[in-house]
Design a protein around this motif. Structure first.
Motif, short mmCIF file in Angstrom:
data_model
loop_
_atom_site.label_atom_id
_atom_site.label_comp_id
_atom_site.label_asym_id
_atom_site.label_seq_id
_atom_site.Cartn_x
_atom_site.Cartn_y
_atom_site.Cartn_z
N GLU A 21 -6.90 3.67 -10.87
CA GLU A 21 -7.76 3.90 -9.70
C GLU A 21 -8.12 2.58 -9.03
O GLU A 21 -8.15 2.47 -7.81
CB GLU A 21 -9.03 4.66 -10.12
CG GLU A 21 -8.74 6.11 -10.48
CD GLU A 21 -8.03 6.84 -9.33
OE1 GLU A 21 -6.82 7.12 -9.47
OE2 GLU A 21 -8.67 7.10 -8.30
N ARG A 73 -5.14 1.38 -7.12
CA ARG A 73 -4.88 2.20 -5.93
C ARG A 73 -5.85 1.90 -4.81
O ARG A 73 -5.49 2.00 -3.64
CB ARG A 73 -5.05 3.68 -6.32
CG ARG A 73 -3.80 4.52 -6.20
CD ARG A 73 -3.93 5.91 -6.78
NE ARG A 73 -5.25 6.50 -6.83
CZ ARG A 73 -5.86 7.11 -5.82
NH1 ARG A 73 -5.27 7.19 -4.65
NH2 ARG A 73 -7.05 7.64 -5.98
N THR A 74 -7.10 1.54 -5.18
CA THR A 74 -8.14 1.53 -4.15
C THR A 74 -8.75 0.15 -3.84
O THR A 74 -9.33 -0.01 -2.77
CB THR A 74 -9.29 2.49 -4.56
OG1 THR A 74 -9.78 2.06 -5.83
CG2 THR A 74 -8.82 3.91 -4.67
N ARG A 105 0.85 -1.21 0.00
CA ARG A 105 0.00 0.00 0.00
C ARG A 105 0.88 1.26 0.00
O ARG A 105 0.65 2.20 -0.77
CB ARG A 105 -0.87 -0.06 1.25
CG ARG A 105 -2.18 0.60 1.27
CD ARG A 105 -3.14 0.49 0.16
NE ARG A 105 -4.11 -0.56 0.24
CZ ARG A 105 -4.85 -0.97 -0.79
NH1 ARG A 105 -4.71 -0.42 -1.98
NH2 ARG A 105 -5.72 -1.93 -0.66
#
Ligand code: F6P
Length: 547
Positions: free
Chosen positions: A299, A302-303, A72
């Motif tokens: 995205e 990333r999430t 992360r």
């Protein structure tokens, strides 16, 4: 290595050891919900990873490894523009190239997004002129053929995308790619082209790459040999680079140069001006869709939680086989003609990024890292090298990539392609037991003696892992998402192995020695200190060159 990571690596090895004795047939038989659980869908991509030799507890081990390696934090550092390419002291921001115009992404305090948007507008203006026929060659005719001269990252990405998106390409424009410095490639192509209507895109991040500059010089000489003047060059040669001075020194007008930045790695550069050939072929709007698809995958990466994260799952499965099962290679088989360049593209992306044996802090990695990535069109491969996948002595994990809706949906062609993709994954997983092989031969009416003779040859162990990756359709958006997914898979593996995925020092030695050997051809003197094998080969080559 911090204890948490070492502990996770050793647990992974133990878990893989336990799985080594289990068969996927059994896991499917005892767990009817396996396929439904072990699949993920995002951004027009569906991945069925259920035919991998692991269970839910193993997946949890892999997620814990990702956490112990602070995946992360590493993702955050990349997206935030930190200088994670430590040996070259550079940020790694190919993700900024596909960020929305409203984003604010800073390198040393400077927001790079307006620069990116300005360059995209520059490319779009030029592409529109060429596509509309306003941009004329020196005799007043519109461009019909585009030749991208570049190699490695300045070739493979645009080559793959142009090939994949050919069905939506401009009908007047044909795009060609010249990478190999062997004159056979360039001369063969030039013989088919018309100087009056050809545009060369010289594509090189460094603008020092010998193969590219040699091909570009020969193309320029060919162009001038047709009676054009030096002033005409500006209508037929444009350059893509980060080095304005080198472009100028080569003779291309800097007004005809499309730039990008040192924080874009060559193998991650198709989203930058390196994609000019793509934009010329499919237009700015479709190029924008390609970027949008990649951004959507950024995205997602990333999430999304690890259990739903496409790049992370693929990366962890890859690590599982490399480090848990000793797999030395990974095969990629596109079951879509438009994606036939995918294995070549992934070879550079993966092997130049993670072909490393030193950690980010300069220590030996101490475990296997990036596998040999290889492959070819799946259907063609079935009739060539799949024998080894089914019955060879090596474990070869594979990705099968297919497209559900094809623009060439002609039946029965597309039925055959999809049926084979699915069947191969099934066959590799199931294998064929002695009982099954015997029953089949009995049904064929073979004698008991012949059955005994053939039985060992007609059994398949199975238990061979695949990921089946299905695109809804091969569009600019899904293609952008697919390629970004693989970029992030490679990044994730680099984080787990703790290597710098963004340098490539290993390519330097060969380049230096080639320069010395070239001088030896000219001087007649073997390079000082060269071994007897190299000297012998130089002598043979020198004699052939002089003949
Ligand atoms: O030699 C390897 C390499 O530097 C790759 O990393 C790169 O993609 C390729 O050569 C081409 O480099 P350039 O775009 O600078 O010509």
């Amino acid at each position: 290595m911090p204890d948490a990571r070492a502990e996770r690596w050793s647990r992974l090895q133990q878990a893989a050891h336990q799985q080594a004795g289990r068969h996927l047939r059994e896991q499917f038989a005892t767990d009817p919900a396996r396929a439904e659980r072990m699949c993920v869908r995002s951004n027009g991509i569906f991945i069925d990873y259920s035919k991998n030799r692991l269970d839910d507890a193993d997946l949890q081990q892999l997620f814990a490894l990702a956490d112990a390696c602070d995946l992360r934090g590493a993702i955050h550092a990349m997206f935030a523009g930190e200088r994670i390419n430590s040996t070259e002291h550079r940020a790694v921001l190919h993700t900024a190239l596909r960020a929305p115009a409203t984003a604010d992404i800073r390198v040393d305090g400077h927001n790079v997004v307006p620069d990116i948007q300005a360059e995209l507008a520059h490319m779009a203006g030029f592409a529109e002129q060429v596509r509309s026929g306003q941009w004329l060659g020196h005799t007043g005719e519109p461009i019909t053929n585009i030749v991208n001269i570049g190699i490695g990252g300045s070739d493979l990405g645009p080559r793959l995308v142009c090939d994949a998106l050919r069905p939506i390409g401009h009908p007047r424009l044909r795009t060609h790619f010249v990478a190999n410095v062997d004159a056979g490639r360039l001369n063969g192509l030039l013989r088919q082209l018309d100087r009056r209507t050809t545009l060369f895109v010289i594509c090189s991040k460094s603008f020092t790459t010998q193969e590219t500059l040699t091909n570009a010089s020969s193309a320029r000489a060919w162009f001038l040999a047709g009676g054009a003047t030096e002033a005409d060059i500006r209508r037929h040669f444009v350059a893509v680079s980060t080095h304005t001075e080198a472009v100028r020194a080569f003779g291309v007008d800097p007004a005809n140069m499309f730039g990008f930045w040192d924080w874009v790695g060559g193998r991650y550069s198709l989203w930058s001006a390196v994609g000019l050939s793509i934009m010329l072929q499919v237009g700015p709007e479709a190029f924008g869709e390609l970027l949008a698809g990649a951004h959507a995958m950024d995205e997602h990466f990333r999430t999304a939680p690890w259990s739903q994260n496409l790049p992370v799952l693929l990366a962890l499965l890859g690590v599982w086989y490399v480090n848990g099962f000793g797999a030395a290679t990974h095969m990629v088989a596109p079951y879509d003609h438009g994606l036939r360049q995918l294995p070549g593209f992934l070879q550079q992306l993966d092997m130049e990024s993670n072909g490393k044996q030193t950690t980010r802090d300069g220590q030996p990695v101490g475990r296997a890292t990036g596998p040999v990535v290889w492959g070819n069109s799946g259907i063609n491969g079935q009739h060539a090298f799949y024998q080894l996948l089914h019955q060879g002595s090596q474990l070869v994990p594979a990705d099968f990539v297919a497209t559900l809706h094809s623009p060439d949906n002609t039946r029965p062609h597309h039925d055959i392609v999809l049926a084979n993709c699915i069947a191969q994954a099934q066959a590799l997983m199931m294998g064929r037991t002695p009982d099954e092989a015997r029953a089949e031969m009995e049904a064929e009416g073979l004698s008991a003696e012949r059955i005994a003779e053939l039985l060992p040859h007609r059994c398949f162990d199975g238990n061979r892992p695949t990921n089946v990756i299905l695109l809804d359709a091969l569009t600019p958006r899904t293609l952008g998402a697919l390629l970004a997914m693989y970029e992030h898979k490679v990044f994730t593996q680099g984080v787990l192995w703790n290597v710098n995925s963004f340098d490539q020092w290993g390519v330097e030695l060969g380049k230096q020695l080639a320069r010395r050997i070239e001088s030896a051809f000219a001087s007649g003197q073997s390079p000082a200190g060269a071994d007897s094998s190299t000297c012998q080969l130089i002598d043979l080559a020198r004699a052939a060159l002089a003949a």
